[in-house]
Design a protein around this motif. Structure first.
Motif, short mmCIF file in Angstrom:
data_model
loop_
_atom_site.label_atom_id
_atom_site.label_comp_id
_atom_site.label_asym_id
_atom_site.label_seq_id
_atom_site.Cartn_x
_atom_site.Cartn_y
_atom_site.Cartn_z
N TRP A 141 42.75 29.01 39.55
CA TRP A 141 42.05 28.84 40.83
C TRP A 141 42.91 29.24 42.03
O TRP A 141 42.45 30.02 42.89
N PRO A 142 44.15 28.75 42.17
CA PRO A 142 44.95 29.13 43.35
C PRO A 142 45.20 30.64 43.43
O PRO A 142 45.12 31.23 44.52
N VAL A 143 45.52 31.27 42.29
CA VAL A 143 45.78 32.71 42.29
C VAL A 143 44.50 33.48 42.61
O VAL A 143 44.52 34.48 43.34
N GLY A 144 43.37 33.02 42.07
CA GLY A 144 42.09 33.66 42.34
C GLY A 144 41.75 33.64 43.82
O GLY A 144 41.30 34.64 44.39
N MET A 145 41.98 32.50 44.46
CA MET A 145 41.70 32.39 45.89
C MET A 145 42.67 33.23 46.72
O MET A 145 42.28 33.84 47.72
N SER A 146 43.93 33.28 46.30
CA SER A 146 44.95 34.00 47.06
C SER A 146 44.83 35.51 46.92
O SER A 146 44.89 36.24 47.91
N GLU A 147 44.64 35.99 45.68
CA GLU A 147 44.66 37.43 45.43
C GLU A 147 43.28 38.09 45.45
O GLU A 147 43.16 39.26 45.80
N ASN B 173 40.35 36.26 46.64
CA ASN B 173 39.46 35.52 47.53
C ASN B 173 38.25 34.96 46.77
O ASN B 173 37.15 34.85 47.29
N ASP B 174 38.47 34.62 45.52
CA ASP B 174 37.42 34.08 44.67
C ASP B 174 38.06 33.21 43.60
O ASP B 174 38.69 33.72 42.66
N LEU C 172 37.80 32.95 35.86
CA LEU C 172 36.83 32.25 35.01
C LEU C 172 35.72 33.20 34.56
O LEU C 172 35.39 33.25 33.37
N LYS C 173 35.15 33.94 35.50
CA LYS C 173 34.06 34.85 35.16
C LYS C 173 34.51 35.90 34.16
O LYS C 173 33.78 36.23 33.22
N ARG C 174 35.70 36.43 34.36
CA ARG C 174 36.20 37.44 33.44
C ARG C 174 36.50 36.85 32.07
O ARG C 174 36.25 37.48 31.03
#
Length: 374
Positions: free
Chosen positions: A37-43, A45-46, A51-53
């Motif tokens: 989650w933190p990396v998804g939001m940082s890199e 913006n989601d 998770l989706k992948r």
């Protein structure tokens, strides 16, 4: 009438193995979501990006498992040399302009919009091809020229390509193929020169000037707290993560180390996040699921009358056991950092699909085994 009768005589797969794998995959989806989650939001913006992948790759993995489970695995014996040769070619393509370098490591291939790891293909190809070799050479496997030398050439070829990309993955394949060779009846006395050669290759690999990070990982493993702000950072953060989880964990989604303290938290160090969020209880459950998979794989290999199926089941089981053991050992600072994922659990498309397809083959073999299923 004949079709109906033939269909009704078709045996069921090993249900316990299927359930254990399914549980590991779903645990992986949940933990990848939490850890990424933190990396998804940082890199990206989601926060749902990884998770989706992972869900998409899991669906493709179950498709591969279903196809392999219903496909006559004996046909792989005929195709084994072509599968192995193709996997080696894919591994060599990493050193061409098609190869992609990420965070200092050149391990990926960019094929259009898809990025794959050829090392996963080599794992698959090596297990299938070596199973055919052992089955064909069963009567002469303990001889020098028909058994030991050809086996070492094949092991060296598979590992030689990958060691240039990733020493840990090369070691995983080497141990897996040696386990298959041992089960096949190798002459242990022939292995003395191999030990000397392996030590030499290991020495050259860690002292390669172009791969200085390998030596840094060795020194960091010896005492990670001696340089905990640099070379020992990953191992120290991993131990903090495991230790702070206690018995029952901080709670799902409540990891602190995943907030950029522990890099690759959703991949190479996902077991540490499991320990932090789900505690000792969560890690024990995951280990028990892997032990069930390994146990069922051993039973299938022992009960299979077909030699090719026996060695194939042995190789698949050994690969799962070796890679999961290495991942857990790295996370617990029991061995140097290698960048090995946890099968079925860590984020990664080609790895997940490859392992689930291999398990599909193992389930396929179980249909030809006469044993009492749970």
């Amino acid at each position: 009438m004949n079709r109906v009768k033939k269909k009704s005589n078709k045996k069921a797969v090993d249900f316990m193995l299927l359930i254990a794998i399914t549980m590991l995959v779903f645990i992986g989806i949940i933990m990848v979501f939490s850890a990424s989650w933190p990396v998804g939001m940082s890199e990206e913006n989601d926060g749902y990006y990884f998770l989706k992948r992972q869900i998409i790759w899991s669906a493709m993995g179950f498709l591969g498992l279903f196809i392999a489970m219903n496909f006559d695995y004996r046909k792989l014996k005929k195709w084994a040399p072509y599968i192995f040769f193709l996997s080696i070619i894919l591994g060599l393509l990493v050193f061409t302009p098609m190869g992609a370098e990420i965070k200092g490591a050149r391990r990926w291939l960019d094929i259009g919009p898809i990025r794959i790891m050829p090392s996963d293909a080599i794992k698959f190809g090596s297990v299938v091809f070596f199973a055919k070799f052992l089955a064909n050479k069963r009567e002469n496997i303990d001889t020098v020229f028909q058994g030991t030398l050809p086996a070492l050439i094949y092991i060296g070829l598979a590992c030689g390509v990958i060691i240039q990309e990733d020493l840990g993955t090369g070691g995983t394949i080497a141990i897996t193929m040696m386990a298959m060779f041992f089960v096949g009846g190798m002459n242990i006395l022939h292995m003395a020169p191999l030990g000397v050669g392996a030590a030499g290759v290991f020495y050259l690999a860690i002292n390669d000037p172009d791969s200085s990070y390998r030596l840094a990982r060795i020194t960091a493993f010896i005492d990670p707290f001696a340089d905990k702000l640099d070379t020992g950072w990953q191992l120290v953060q991993s131990l903090y993560s495991l230790g702070s989880g206690g018995v029952f964990g901080l709670g799902l989604g409540k990891s602190r180390q995943k907030f950029f303290y522990l890099s690759e938290a959703y991949n190479d160090f996902i077991f540490a996040i499991i320990g932090e969020e789900l505690g000792l209880v969560g890690t024990v459950i995951v280990i028990l699921l892997f032990l069930i998979v390994i146990w069922r794989g051993i039973i299938i290999a022992l009960k299979t009358e077909d030699l090719f199926g026996c060695f194939l089941a042995t190789g698949i089981t050994a690969l799962i056991a070796v890679q999961s053991l290495i991942h857990i050992a790295v996370v617990t600072s029991s061995m140097p950092t290698t960048g090995i994922t946890l099968p079925f659990v860590s984020y990664g498309g080609t790895s997940l699909v490859m392992f689930m397809t291999l398990v599909g083959i193992l389930l396929n073999i179980s249909r030809n085994v006469n044993f009492e299923r749970s």
